[in-house]
Design a protein around this motif. Structure first.
Motif, PDB file in Angstrom:
ATOM      1  N   ILE A   3       7.370 -13.940  67.427  1.00 52.02           N
ATOM      2  CA  ILE A   3       6.863 -13.158  68.208  1.00 52.02           C
ATOM      3  C   ILE A   3       7.044 -13.975  69.794  1.00 52.02           C
ATOM      4  O   ILE A   3       7.090 -13.303  70.837  1.00 52.02           O
ATOM      5  CB  ILE A   3       5.520 -12.822  68.227  1.00 52.02           C
ATOM      6  CG1 ILE A   3       4.515 -13.866  68.123  1.00 52.02           C
ATOM      7  CG2 ILE A   3       5.445 -12.123  66.866  1.00 52.02           C
ATOM      8  CD1 ILE A   3       3.175 -13.723  68.154  1.00 52.02           C
ATOM      9  N   ALA A   4       7.637 -15.213  69.784  1.00 47.33           N
ATOM     10  CA  ALA A   4       7.619 -15.829  70.931  1.00 47.33           C
ATOM     11  C   ALA A   4       8.737 -15.245  71.789  1.00 47.33           C
ATOM     12  O   ALA A   4       8.869 -15.227  73.044  1.00 47.33           O
ATOM     13  CB  ALA A   4       7.964 -17.286  70.757  1.00 47.33           C
ATOM     14  N   LEU A   5       9.889 -14.552  70.925  1.00 46.45           N
ATOM     15  CA  LEU A   5      11.237 -14.140  71.698  1.00 46.45           C
ATOM     16  C   LEU A   5      10.684 -12.867  72.394  1.00 46.45           C
ATOM     17  O   LEU A   5      11.005 -12.881  73.593  1.00 46.45           O
ATOM     18  CB  LEU A   5      11.956 -13.751  70.490  1.00 46.45           C
ATOM     19  CG  LEU A   5      12.664 -14.643  69.753  1.00 46.45           C
ATOM     20  CD1 LEU A   5      13.229 -14.218  68.431  1.00 46.45           C
ATOM     21  CD2 LEU A   5      13.620 -15.701  70.492  1.00 46.45           C
ATOM     22  N   PRO A   6       9.984 -11.966  71.990  1.00 48.05           N
ATOM     23  CA  PRO A   6       9.491 -10.794  72.917  1.00 48.05           C
ATOM     24  C   PRO A   6       8.533 -11.522  73.995  1.00 48.05           C
ATOM     25  O   PRO A   6       8.625 -10.885  75.341  1.00 48.05           O
ATOM     26  CB  PRO A   6       9.214  -9.807  72.289  1.00 48.05           C
ATOM     27  CG  PRO A   6       8.933 -10.453  70.691  1.00 48.05           C
ATOM     28  CD  PRO A   6       9.749 -11.440  70.927  1.00 48.05           C
ATOM     29  N   ILE A   7       7.483 -12.070  73.509  1.00 48.21           N
ATOM     30  CA  ILE A   7       6.711 -12.709  74.487  1.00 48.21           C
ATOM     31  C   ILE A   7       7.457 -13.357  75.829  1.00 48.21           C
ATOM     32  O   ILE A   7       7.011 -13.395  76.880  1.00 48.21           O
ATOM     33  CB  ILE A   7       5.718 -13.362  73.914  1.00 48.21           C
ATOM     34  CG1 ILE A   7       4.804 -12.738  72.974  1.00 48.21           C
ATOM     35  CG2 ILE A   7       4.753 -14.362  74.884  1.00 48.21           C
ATOM     36  CD1 ILE A   7       3.815 -13.223  72.277  1.00 48.21           C
TER      37      ILE A   7
ATOM     38  N   GLU B  11      -5.191 -13.027  68.635  1.00 42.80           N
ATOM     39  CA  GLU B  11      -5.277 -14.280  68.797  1.00 42.80           C
ATOM     40  C   GLU B  11      -4.059 -15.334  68.863  1.00 42.80           C
ATOM     41  O   GLU B  11      -3.896 -15.883  69.559  1.00 42.80           O
ATOM     42  CB  GLU B  11      -6.260 -14.668  67.714  1.00 42.80           C
ATOM     43  CG  GLU B  11      -7.546 -14.484  68.038  1.00 42.80           C
ATOM     44  CD  GLU B  11      -8.650 -15.292  66.724  1.00 42.80           C
ATOM     45  OE1 GLU B  11      -8.263 -16.322  66.453  1.00 42.80           O
ATOM     46  OE2 GLU B  11      -9.611 -14.579  66.515  1.00 42.80           O
ATOM     47  N   MET B  12      -3.374 -14.752  67.982  1.00 44.51           N
ATOM     48  CA  MET B  12      -1.702 -15.233  67.808  1.00 44.51           C
ATOM     49  C   MET B  12      -1.024 -15.169  68.880  1.00 44.51           C
ATOM     50  O   MET B  12      -0.512 -15.818  69.446  1.00 44.51           O
ATOM     51  CB  MET B  12      -1.110 -15.077  66.569  1.00 44.51           C
ATOM     52  CG  MET B  12       0.219 -15.636  66.149  1.00 44.51           C
ATOM     53  SD  MET B  12       1.277 -15.153  65.009  1.00 44.51           S
ATOM     54  CE  MET B  12       0.070 -15.513  63.513  1.00 44.51           C
ATOM     55  N   ALA B  13      -0.890 -13.811  69.139  1.00 41.76           N
ATOM     56  CA  ALA B  13      -0.220 -13.372  70.495  1.00 41.76           C
ATOM     57  C   ALA B  13      -0.788 -14.239  71.745  1.00 41.76           C
ATOM     58  O   ALA B  13       0.208 -14.671  72.437  1.00 41.76           O
ATOM     59  CB  ALA B  13      -0.209 -11.968  70.669  1.00 41.76           C
ATOM     60  N   GLU B  14      -1.985 -14.111  71.719  1.00 48.82           N
ATOM     61  CA  GLU B  14      -2.657 -15.034  73.121  1.00 48.82           C
ATOM     62  C   GLU B  14      -2.308 -16.398  72.882  1.00 48.82           C
ATOM     63  O   GLU B  14      -1.768 -16.876  74.249  1.00 48.82           O
ATOM     64  CB  GLU B  14      -4.169 -14.784  72.951  1.00 48.82           C
ATOM     65  CG  GLU B  14      -4.981 -15.686  74.029  1.00 48.82           C
ATOM     66  CD  GLU B  14      -4.942 -15.101  75.288  1.00 48.82           C
ATOM     67  OE1 GLU B  14      -5.067 -16.164  76.093  1.00 48.82           O
ATOM     68  OE2 GLU B  14      -4.921 -14.055  75.491  1.00 48.82           O
ATOM     69  N   ALA B  15      -2.411 -17.008  71.998  1.00 46.19           N
ATOM     70  CA  ALA B  15      -1.826 -18.496  71.931  1.00 46.19           C
ATOM     71  C   ALA B  15      -0.376 -18.719  72.298  1.00 46.19           C
ATOM     72  O   ALA B  15       0.008 -19.626  72.831  1.00 46.19           O
ATOM     73  CB  ALA B  15      -2.105 -19.109  70.383  1.00 46.19           C
ATOM     74  N   VAL B  16       0.492 -18.016  71.570  1.00 45.43           N
ATOM     75  CA  VAL B  16       1.963 -17.774  72.091  1.00 45.43           C
ATOM     76  C   VAL B  16       2.334 -17.618  73.189  1.00 45.43           C
ATOM     77  O   VAL B  16       2.849 -18.242  73.801  1.00 45.43           O
ATOM     78  CB  VAL B  16       2.723 -16.946  70.980  1.00 45.43           C
ATOM     79  CG1 VAL B  16       4.143 -16.914  71.133  1.00 45.43           C
ATOM     80  CG2 VAL B  16       2.560 -17.305  69.465  1.00 45.43           C
ATOM     81  N   PHE B  17       1.411 -16.588  73.926  1.00 43.05           N
ATOM     82  CA  PHE B  17       1.481 -16.320  75.250  1.00 43.05           C
ATOM     83  C   PHE B  17       1.477 -17.523  76.323  1.00 43.05           C
ATOM     84  O   PHE B  17       1.983 -17.816  76.930  1.00 43.05           O
ATOM     85  CB  PHE B  17       0.544 -15.099  75.541  1.00 43.05           C
ATOM     86  CG  PHE B  17       0.935 -14.657  77.084  1.00 43.05           C
ATOM     87  CD1 PHE B  17       1.900 -13.615  77.293  1.00 43.05           C
ATOM     88  CD2 PHE B  17       0.009 -15.067  77.925  1.00 43.05           C
ATOM     89  CE1 PHE B  17       2.029 -13.172  78.478  1.00 43.05           C
ATOM     90  CE2 PHE B  17       0.206 -14.667  79.342  1.00 43.05           C
ATOM     91  CZ  PHE B  17       1.426 -13.835  79.930  1.00 43.05           C
TER      92      PHE B  17
END
Length: 140
Positions: free
Chosen positions: A71-75, A123-129
């Motif tokens: 998900i780091a790719l689109p983020i 939560e995962m998306a927030e951390a990666v962002f």
């Protein structure tokens, strides 16, 4: 799995996903991630986001333990496109899944992941962002 017919990167990725689903032990995580990353192509940030969600969704379904990395790719592209609010990341992914004429059509499995699993990964998306944003700021 996906039924992409073009461009060549997606045709190859669809075949890879079929093999990975049928014989998951055949591919290491490193090969899996490298193959998913190689399916991306240069475009503007927001088209990249849309394409990337379509590309990574089946991968996240097949190998959930790689989700944070993928998900780091689109983020990263969202951040490059100017997004500053991590709270919008989930909604952007959902919008990609719901778009009438997407840049890259998600597969049925990918759309299912984006609409059913992705909303629970706040939560995962927030951390990666936050990690990606910090890295982007350090590069400036």
């Amino acid at each position: 799995m996906p039924t992409w017919t073009s461009p060549p990167q997606l045709v190859d990725l669809a075949a890879f996903y079929e093999q990975a689903q049928a014989h998951p032990e055949t591919f290491s995580d490193a090969v899996f991630v490298d193959t998913v990353k190689a399916a991306h192509w240069p475009t503007n940030c927001w088209n990249y986001v849309e394409a990337s969600f379509a590309i990574i969704a089946p991968a996240c379904l097949l190998r959930p333990h790689l989700t944070a990395e993928l998900i780091a790719l689109p983020i990263d592209a969202m951040i490059a496109g100017g997004l500053e609010d991590a709270g919008q990341v989930i909604e952007i992914g959902l919008a990609c899944a719901r778009r009438d004429a997407p840049y890259v059509e998600p597969s049925e499995e990918g759309r299912r992941w984006l609409t059913q699993v992705w909303p629970g990964l706040g939560e995962m998306a927030e951390a990666v962002f936050q990690t990606s944003l910090q890295e982007a700021m350090e590069e400036e």
